[in-house]
Design a protein around this motif. Structure first.
Motif, mmCIF file in Angstrom:
data_model
loop_
_atom_site.group_PDB
_atom_site.id
_atom_site.type_symbol
_atom_site.label_atom_id
_atom_site.label_comp_id
_atom_site.label_asym_id
_atom_site.label_seq_id
_atom_site.Cartn_x
_atom_site.Cartn_y
_atom_site.Cartn_z
ATOM 1 N N THR A 139 0.462 -1.513 0.184
ATOM 2 C CA THR A 139 0.013 0.017 0.021
ATOM 3 C C THR A 139 1.057 1.594 0.065
ATOM 4 O O THR A 139 0.347 2.318 -0.396
ATOM 5 N N VAL A 140 1.794 0.842 -0.257
ATOM 6 C CA VAL A 140 2.829 2.061 0.466
ATOM 7 C C VAL A 140 2.756 3.121 -0.143
ATOM 8 O O VAL A 140 2.629 4.162 -0.637
ATOM 9 N N HIS A 141 3.161 2.524 -1.902
ATOM 10 C CA HIS A 141 3.460 3.593 -2.687
ATOM 11 C C HIS A 141 1.580 3.832 -4.044
ATOM 12 O O HIS A 141 1.470 4.829 -4.288
ATOM 13 N N LYS A 142 0.530 4.211 -2.932
ATOM 14 C CA LYS A 142 -0.231 3.447 -3.644
ATOM 15 C C LYS A 142 -1.273 4.762 -3.561
ATOM 16 O O LYS A 142 -2.293 5.789 -4.029
ATOM 17 N N VAL A 143 -1.394 5.544 -2.453
ATOM 18 C CA VAL A 143 -1.851 6.600 -1.998
ATOM 19 C C VAL A 143 -1.135 7.944 -1.058
ATOM 20 O O VAL A 143 -0.001 8.392 -1.733
ATOM 21 N N ASN A 144 -1.927 8.863 -1.545
ATOM 22 C CA ASN A 144 -1.020 10.018 -0.845
ATOM 23 C C ASN A 144 0.095 11.168 -1.980
ATOM 24 O O ASN A 144 0.423 11.175 -0.835
ATOM 25 N N GLU A 189 6.679 15.815 -14.030
ATOM 26 C CA GLU A 189 5.582 15.430 -13.642
ATOM 27 C C GLU A 189 6.589 15.205 -11.821
ATOM 28 O O GLU A 189 7.238 14.837 -11.483
ATOM 29 N N VAL A 190 6.655 16.917 -10.439
ATOM 30 C CA VAL A 190 7.293 16.255 -9.751
ATOM 31 C C VAL A 190 6.672 16.038 -8.688
ATOM 32 O O VAL A 190 5.100 16.768 -8.041
ATOM 33 N N LYS A 191 6.024 14.491 -7.778
ATOM 34 C CA LYS A 191 4.862 14.490 -7.155
ATOM 35 C C LYS A 191 5.349 13.983 -5.462
ATOM 36 O O LYS A 191 7.093 13.404 -5.706
ATOM 37 N N CYS A 192 5.244 14.386 -4.693
ATOM 38 C CA CYS A 192 5.606 13.777 -3.226
ATOM 39 C C CYS A 192 5.433 13.172 -2.558
ATOM 40 O O CYS A 192 3.564 13.618 -2.138
ATOM 41 N N GLN A 193 5.618 12.289 -1.491
ATOM 42 C CA GLN A 193 4.630 10.820 -0.417
ATOM 43 C C GLN A 193 5.762 11.197 0.747
ATOM 44 O O GLN A 193 6.885 10.574 0.830
ATOM 45 N N ALA A 194 4.854 11.492 1.597
ATOM 46 C CA ALA A 194 5.044 11.127 3.152
ATOM 47 C C ALA A 194 5.329 9.780 2.997
ATOM 48 O O ALA A 194 4.683 9.140 2.945
ATOM 49 N N LEU A 195 5.909 9.605 3.743
ATOM 50 C CA LEU A 195 6.351 8.161 4.305
ATOM 51 C C LEU A 195 6.359 8.100 6.565
ATOM 52 O O LEU A 195 6.566 8.828 6.646
ATOM 53 N N ASP A 196 5.117 6.599 6.359
ATOM 54 C CA ASP A 196 5.187 7.252 7.957
ATOM 55 C C ASP A 196 6.299 6.547 8.652
ATOM 56 O O ASP A 196 5.670 6.402 10.303
ATOM 57 N N PHE A 197 7.172 6.558 8.698
ATOM 58 C CA PHE A 197 8.326 6.162 8.644
ATOM 59 C C PHE A 197 9.558 6.378 8.643
ATOM 60 O O PHE A 197 10.815 6.213 9.551
ATOM 61 N N CYS A 198 9.532 7.687 8.544
ATOM 62 C CA CYS A 198 9.883 8.846 8.269
ATOM 63 C C CYS A 198 9.753 10.481 8.223
ATOM 64 O O CYS A 198 8.894 10.584 7.984
ATOM 65 N N ASN A 231 11.436 13.625 8.635
ATOM 66 C CA ASN A 231 11.754 14.237 7.554
ATOM 67 C C ASN A 231 12.106 14.656 6.052
ATOM 68 O O ASN A 231 12.428 15.598 5.849
ATOM 69 N N PHE A 232 11.784 12.991 5.866
ATOM 70 C CA PHE A 232 12.328 13.198 4.164
ATOM 71 C C PHE A 232 11.111 12.163 3.971
ATOM 72 O O PHE A 232 10.266 11.937 4.283
ATOM 73 N N MET A 233 10.828 13.078 2.633
ATOM 74 C CA MET A 233 9.146 12.463 1.945
ATOM 75 C C MET A 233 10.468 11.515 0.901
ATOM 76 O O MET A 233 11.338 11.931 0.372
ATOM 77 N N LEU A 234 9.034 10.234 -0.221
ATOM 78 C CA LEU A 234 9.697 9.519 -1.530
ATOM 79 C C LEU A 234 8.943 11.319 -2.445
ATOM 80 O O LEU A 234 7.865 12.049 -2.450
ATOM 81 N N TYR A 235 10.238 11.579 -3.102
ATOM 82 C CA TYR A 235 10.325 12.111 -4.393
ATOM 83 C C TYR A 235 10.107 11.222 -6.215
ATOM 84 O O TYR A 235 11.289 10.349 -6.056
ATOM 85 N N ARG A 236 9.003 11.817 -6.416
ATOM 86 C CA ARG A 236 9.022 10.902 -7.960
ATOM 87 C C ARG A 236 8.582 12.136 -9.108
ATOM 88 O O ARG A 236 8.069 12.789 -9.113
#
Lengths: 182, 218
Positions: free
Chosen positions: B7-12, B43-52, B54-59
């Motif tokens: 589920t981690v990459h699918k939302v938000n 396109e640049v998008k980002c997503q918060a990670l619930d185990f991190c 100060n850092f986010m995942l950027y795609r």
């Protein structure tokens, strides 16, 4: 060939990839040599590589999970392989050929469509380019299988979702609609 | 592909506006070919990670390329760590962020880790429910029942001595199903032990050829 210990391979996931560059693959030179050595052993592969050399196309191995991409701005083809992996996948032979075909399109004037174009024109140009790239994928697959016996390419085509397309291509060859050199 | 959907990459995902996207592209342009990400088609998008924290995942995705071309980074807005397929970038961010693992996010972390750290043997993931595996319907009844009976639903406990979460689970690896003990220490470093085939007669699901074998035959 003895099978490596699966647990050891899993544990290796935690090891460092030993590289200074975050993008350039640490074994780029060796991987490229292997891929080019094989691709140049089939007629269409040799033709694509010769043209790319003549036109100054650079080929780089990029760390990561990307398949392949061509940068028209710098005339560079990038093919991906996750960091830490040292064995090129057979699928990379297809990516190399497909990327070199896009490079050929570029220097023969079939440019990547501008994102500002109306949707219908953008899609049509994309599809025309893609049609020729997929044709090269099928042709290279056929040559690798027939000339070198690389039947694992069929597995890769299946994983890429192109089994039906390849079967239709083979049928065209058998019925004489497509001429190949092997 | 045989997979339980993580589920981690699918939302938000949050799409960045032009100005913020330009800021990201300028940061990564120093080393990566600028031509890979033309501003007009990227396109640049980002997503918060619930185990991190100060850092986010950027795609970052260039949709004009065919196939579309993307790169993923862990970033705090100024520092970008390219997810290269090895564990180093994740471990480096874990030290810097720092990582905040808990019992309720450890499986998300494993999903994220296995999505971004790649084995020569292909996909790895934790199997939560074997009934979601596509090949289940093609197995004979007896084998399906045996698989269900032996399936190890992910069980998580914290081992204070090792200072690590211990996850006992069924996992997909090398084209087949195994049970394993995965240890994740509080720095997010992963180790494996006690790897066993879930069913001894499922070897036909395993990829037996290595990439090197392909080239030996060429």
């Amino acid at each position: 060939m003895s099978a490596p210990d699966p647990l050891a391979k899993l544990k290796a996931l935690s090891k460092s990839s030993d590289s200074n560059s975050p993008f350039r693959h640490e074994t780029e030179d060796a991987i490229l040599k292997k891929l080019l050595d094989i691709l140049m052993r089939v007629p269409t592969g040799k033709e694509l590589v010769d043209k790319s050399l003549k036109n100054g196309t650079k080929i780089k191995i990029l760390k990561g999970q990307t398949e392949f991409t061509f940068s028209p701005e710098t005339n560079t083809l990038f093919i991906g392989l996750p960091a830490g992996q040292t064995s090129p996948k057979s699928r990379m032979l297809l990516y190399l050929a497909m990327g070199l075909e896009e490079a050929r399109q570029e220097y023969e004037g079939i440019k990547r469509p501008n994102a500002n174009l109306p949707n219908d024109q953008f899609s049509r140009l994309h599809m025309e380019k893609q049609e020729s790239i997929l044709y090269i994928m099928c042709l290279i697959s056929y040559e690798l299988i027939k000339s070198l016996g690389l039947r694992e390419i069929l597995d890769e085509l299946a994983k890429m979702g192109h089994t039906k397309l390849y079967k239709a291509f083979e049928l065209d060859i058998n019925e004489g609609h497509v001429q190949v050199k092997v | 592909m045989f997979r339980d959907k993580p589920t981690v990459h699918k939302v938000n995902w949050q799409r960045l506006d032009k100005s913020a996207a330009r800021h990201v592209l300028e940061h990564i342009a120093t080393e990566v070919d600028r031509g890979l990400f033309p501003e007009i088609s990227t396109e640049v998008k980002c997503q918060a990670l619930d185990f991190c924290k100060n850092f986010m995942l950027y795609r970052i995705t260039n949709y004009a390329a065919m196939p579309s071309f993307r790169m993923d980074f862990l970033a705090d807005g100024d520092n970008f760590y390219y997810l290269s397929g090895a564990a180093d970038p994740i471990y480096n961010v874990n030290k810097r962020a720092p990582i905040a693992l808990r019992e309720d996010n450890i499986l998300n972390y494993l999903d994220f880790f296995f999505s971004n750290v790649k084995s020569e043997d292909g996909d790895i993931y934790v199997v939560r429910d074997p009934s979601s595996l596509p090949f289940m319907s093609s197995l004979p009844d007896a084998q399906r029942q045996e698989l269900n009976a032996h399936h190890l639903k992910p069980a998580i406990e914290f081992d204070a001595v090792q200072d690590a979460y211990i996850v006992k689970t069924t996992m997909y690896y090398a084209g087949g199903l195994m049970t394993a003990v995965i240890s994740v220490n509080t720095s997010g470093e992963i180790d494996f032990s006690d790897l066993q085939l879930l069913l001894s007669d499922m070897t036909h699901y395993f990829e037996t050829r290595t990439a090197e074998d392909y080239y030996v035959s060429a």
